[in-house]
Design an enzyme around this catalytic site. Sequence first.
Site, PDB file in Angstrom:
ATOM      1  N   THR A 201     -21.164 108.141  54.168  1.00 22.52           N
ATOM      2  CA  THR A 201     -22.475 108.440  53.590  1.00 22.52           C
ATOM      3  C   THR A 201     -23.423 107.244  53.596  1.00 22.52           C
ATOM      4  OG1 THR A 201     -21.818 107.974  51.295  1.00 22.52           O
ATOM      5  CG2 THR A 201     -21.487 110.231  52.109  1.00 22.52           C
ATOM      6  N   MET A 268     -28.614 108.459  51.652  1.00 17.93           N
ATOM      7  CA  MET A 268     -28.662 109.847  51.205  1.00 17.93           C
ATOM      8  C   MET A 268     -27.264 110.458  51.259  1.00 17.93           C
ATOM      9  SD  MET A 268     -31.444 110.900  49.992  1.00 17.93           S
ATOM     10  CE  MET A 268     -32.865 109.890  49.566  1.00 17.93           C
ATOM     11  N   HIS A 269     -26.455 110.046  50.277  1.00 18.09           N
ATOM     12  CA  HIS A 269     -25.068 110.491  50.210  1.00 18.09           C
ATOM     13  C   HIS A 269     -24.955 112.003  50.039  1.00 18.09           C
ATOM     14  CE1 HIS A 269     -24.301 106.199  49.317  1.00 18.09           C
ATOM     15  NE2 HIS A 269     -25.271 106.308  48.419  1.00 18.09           N
ATOM     16  N   ASP A 270     -25.678 112.540  49.054  1.00 18.07           N
ATOM     17  CA  ASP A 270     -25.470 113.924  48.642  1.00 18.07           C
ATOM     18  C   ASP A 270     -25.980 114.968  49.640  1.00 18.07           C
ATOM     19  OD1 ASP A 270     -24.324 112.804  46.424  1.00 18.07           O
ATOM     20  OD2 ASP A 270     -26.073 113.082  45.141  1.00 18.07           O
ATOM     21  N   ALA A 273     -23.227 115.529  52.164  1.00 17.12           N
ATOM     22  CA  ALA A 273     -22.134 116.344  51.637  1.00 17.12           C
ATOM     23  C   ALA A 273     -22.536 117.812  51.566  1.00 17.12           C
ATOM     24  CB  ALA A 273     -21.721 115.833  50.258  1.00 17.12           C
TER      25      ALA A 273
END
Length: 353
Positions: A201, A268-270, A273
């Site tokens: 991420t 922008m990790h989320d 996911a």
Amino acid sequence: MTARTPLIVDVDTGIDDSLALLYLLARDDADIVAVLSTAGNVPTAQVANNNLAWLELCGRTDVEVAVGADGPLSAPLRTTEDTHGPQGIGYAILPTPTHRPSDRTATQAWVDLTRERPGEMVGLVTGPLTNLALAIRTDPGLPARLRRLVIMGGAFHHPGNTTPVAEWNISVDPEAAAEVFAAFSAVPVDRAPIVCGLDVTERIVLRPEHLRRLAELSGSTPAETIRSDDAPSTRSVTSNPVVRHLSDAVRFYFEFHRDHGQGFIAHMHDPFAAAVALDPDLAQYRPATVDVETEGRITRGQTVADWFGLWGRPPNARVAWDTDPDAFLDDLVGRVAAFASTMNQSARRDPEV
């Protein structure tokens, strides 16, 4: 017609959680059944308010918002307003929502929805795993009823972003994470949780150019320009309300990363996911047995992966290992821009939207 994936989305909204929600709302193959709120980036009540406000801004008051745990299973709550802003959404000031959370708790929603639709629901957790751990305590059969679980959390061959070894979501409630990984040891490896950790991420790097392009594609004017030398807390004046609020949120995240020596960018990790929850083929994976350190003096919250079966325990996770960040970001920008444009057209037809 495109098949729609029913989703339980458990978040601690959060700037990148906010963009993850917008991205899911923009996808016609996503059926968000419920948005569950947990403490993490900000306290639970603020998370729930953020969720309600984003959904109402986007005309989706039909989506259930449930309130979850006020804090971790056993540790004091830590929040991170320095990273995400006083309300968790940077400089954005969303309209006050008029609808309210549902009567059932997030824990009960996890249990009820997976019982009502066994084998159908996909779970996405982009915050601490507290709500899911409590749901599994209530109903240990829950893991076997999920079609898929995607977790944003952990760090393996990558430094932590909270301590030298721990990622934020896991660090907030290591006990919950440990319980969830243990519970999923009983499901077949092809149903094991997909873990999107910092190894992948932190390669999802949003830049001001992405927001400029998003605004342009949505038809928003004037051009959206965000510069590192802008005055602190400069607010967007672009015409599209979704783009404007998103820009105000992400600007704060750019400034945070800059002030911590990472450049004028935002990881922008989320949203990544969220994309994996709908299309696991976006990433490549390595099976592993994952556990979480809950006792270490300097390693508490570390996710530890046994790649080679040294513990003699079966794999309980598929760890995301590689992806094409540019392709994902192009998809993210294009979909959210198209959605923002559609929302703006709806608002012009009906001022109450």
